[in-house]
Design an enzyme around this catalytic site. Sequence first.
Site, PDB file in Angstrom:
ATOM      1  N   SER A  59      -6.126   0.039  15.585  1.00  0.00           N
ATOM      2  CA  SER A  59      -6.143   1.575  15.511  1.00  0.00           C
ATOM      3  C   SER A  59      -6.780   1.957  14.339  1.00  0.00           C
ATOM      4  O   SER A  59      -7.531   2.964  14.695  1.00  0.00           O
ATOM      5  CB  SER A  59      -4.438   1.895  15.234  1.00  0.00           C
ATOM      6  OG  SER A  59      -3.899   1.477  14.090  1.00  0.00           O
TER       7      SER A  59
ATOM      8  N   ASP B 174      -5.626  -0.014   5.786  1.00  0.00           N
ATOM      9  CA  ASP B 174      -6.363  -0.293   7.055  1.00  0.00           C
ATOM     10  C   ASP B 174      -7.597   0.515   7.134  1.00  0.00           C
ATOM     11  O   ASP B 174      -8.751   0.025   7.183  1.00  0.00           O
ATOM     12  CB  ASP B 174      -5.507  -0.320   8.252  1.00  0.00           C
ATOM     13  CG  ASP B 174      -4.312  -1.013   8.268  1.00  0.00           C
ATOM     14  OD1 ASP B 174      -4.378  -1.765   7.275  1.00  0.00           O
ATOM     15  OD2 ASP B 174      -3.407  -1.017   8.956  1.00  0.00           O
TER      16      ASP B 174
ATOM     17  N   SER C   2      -5.664  -4.333  12.862  1.00  0.00           N
ATOM     18  CA  SER C   2      -6.009  -2.923  12.561  1.00  0.00           C
ATOM     19  C   SER C   2      -6.749  -2.400  13.678  1.00  0.00           C
ATOM     20  O   SER C   2      -7.727  -1.563  13.194  1.00  0.00           O
ATOM     21  CB  SER C   2      -6.541  -2.750  11.085  1.00  0.00           C
ATOM     22  OG  SER C   2      -5.813  -2.655  10.305  1.00  0.00           O
TER      23      SER C   2
ATOM     24  N   ALA D 292      -2.864  -7.509  17.399  1.00  0.00           N
ATOM     25  CA  ALA D 292      -2.873  -8.696  16.719  1.00  0.00           C
ATOM     26  C   ALA D 292      -2.793  -8.684  15.183  1.00  0.00           C
ATOM     27  O   ALA D 292      -2.791  -9.762  14.384  1.00  0.00           O
ATOM     28  CB  ALA D 292      -4.105  -9.560  17.137  1.00  0.00           C
TER      29      ALA D 292
ATOM     30  N   ASP E 201       0.831  -1.163   0.154  1.00  0.00           N
ATOM     31  CA  ASP E 201       0.010  -0.006  -0.119  1.00  0.00           C
ATOM     32  C   ASP E 201       0.779   1.407   0.078  1.00  0.00           C
ATOM     33  O   ASP E 201       0.699   2.182  -0.914  1.00  0.00           O
ATOM     34  CB  ASP E 201      -1.125  -0.081   1.201  1.00  0.00           C
ATOM     35  CG  ASP E 201      -0.621   0.116   2.487  1.00  0.00           C
ATOM     36  OD1 ASP E 201       0.626  -0.183   2.706  1.00  0.00           O
ATOM     37  OD2 ASP E 201      -1.337   0.099   3.550  1.00  0.00           O
TER      38      ASP E 201
HETATM   39  C1  GLA Z   1       0.088  -2.374   8.385  1.00  0.00           C
HETATM   40  C2  GLA Z   1      -0.114  -0.978   7.721  1.00  0.00           C
HETATM   41  C3  GLA Z   1      -0.962  -1.031   6.474  1.00  0.00           C
HETATM   42  C4  GLA Z   1      -0.040  -1.911   5.632  1.00  0.00           C
HETATM   43  C5  GLA Z   1       0.477  -3.363   6.329  1.00  0.00           C
HETATM   44  C6  GLA Z   1       1.403  -4.159   5.456  1.00  0.00           C
HETATM   45  O1  GLA Z   1      -0.943  -3.055   8.650  1.00  0.00           O
HETATM   46  O2  GLA Z   1      -1.022  -0.135   8.652  1.00  0.00           O
HETATM   47  O3  GLA Z   1      -0.833   0.204   5.956  1.00  0.00           O
HETATM   48  O4  GLA Z   1       1.382  -1.244   5.274  1.00  0.00           O
HETATM   49  O5  GLA Z   1       1.164  -3.043   7.220  1.00  0.00           O
HETATM   50  O6  GLA Z   1       0.651  -4.635   4.376  1.00  0.00           O
END
Ligand code: GLA
Length: 378
Positions: A128, A168, A126, A123, A35
């Site tokens: 956050s 995320d 996401s 974990a 991303d």
């Molecule tokens: C974390 C970051 C995402 C992405 C992933 C890896 O979750 O928050 O934006 O970069 O790592 O794909």
Amino acid sequence: MPRPAIELFQKTFGTTPGAAASAPGRVNLIGEHTDYNGGPVLPIAIAARTNAAIGPGAPGESGVLEAVSTRYPIVSRVKWQEELPSGWVAYVAGVLRELWSFEAVPFDGSVRVAITSDVPIGAGLSSSAALSVAVAKALAPNLSARQVAGVAFRAEHDHVGVRCGVMDQTISALGKPDHALLFECASLAATQIPFGARLLLVDTGKRHDLSRGGLNERRAECEAAVKRLKIELPELQWLASWPAEWLPRLKRALREPLRSRAVHVVSETARTRFAAQLLQQGKLRQFGKLLYESHESCRRLYECSSPELDTVVSAAKRAGALGARLTGAGWGGAAIVLVNKTDQKTVPAIQRAFEGAYGRSAPISEVKASAGAHTERV
Ligand code: GLA
């Protein structure tokens, strides 16, 4: 259900909140560390959600944020325009600051927020983004899903200083039940792809903290790789845009570890687009193979796996699962395992392997593609 957040708000502040919203965590099916390199991702929103109830602050006060959550039940009080608090309240303050930058903060800038969540922290699911998106949606319910994602992203990236990409917050805001989202992070093109397969989530119990750790280091390495590759291809903006058929040239141009990082990003980009096509055509077995390949690339080239994640993925493969890989940033967190609907062997096989290696169990649950953020009735 948003009720607990509304009840926590009432219990803590003695008034009824003015608005409430909820937002989900996510798992990424494929497209890891692409991303922030301008490549594609293919995440789903999961059923675990964060709920935010909000209301105006105490009369006569301005610019004060009071925040409480079931996980941290002592009320934090901050002048959010003047200082960025530490810990989870920073994300709430980040959202306020971002909304303030385009004059969308309500209540004279004094806000009370109550949070409940069943998205586990650290974990790799996401938590956050679920928090930032839920707070943004509650504070600014009239923004579109994409605008909410943008506010939440900038809150985390620009204000809190986590060098995450846009995946995320985007899936947390745009998720759709029974669909995965193919999101092209450079063009921002979004395609919903039906996804009803049986997917297991294995929590290795190894926690990681995104604001430190490997993510910032990897981003810096990718930026250094782009800088060097611009000598070869001056128009290059994003590492993911390097043509896959020019990999030999890329390998000649870069030294380790930048070479391995860049090969991962370029090959993962091609793999993710191909995986999305296979999913669209219902070719689950071939799709699953790409999950294994993606894990191998994360492990060997991007070096963002962990022994626990590798144990889960190898056990799944030996048991005949369709595919498996780490999900999210890595270095711990969770793995996903794609299995046939009738599969009975994979879960016990993973449990045996994990317990044998680490003397403890790794919780395994099934995840379903679920809805993105929405407002809740107060
Ligand atoms: C974390 C970051 C995402 C992405 C992933 C890896 O979750 O928050 O934006 O970069 O790592 O794909």
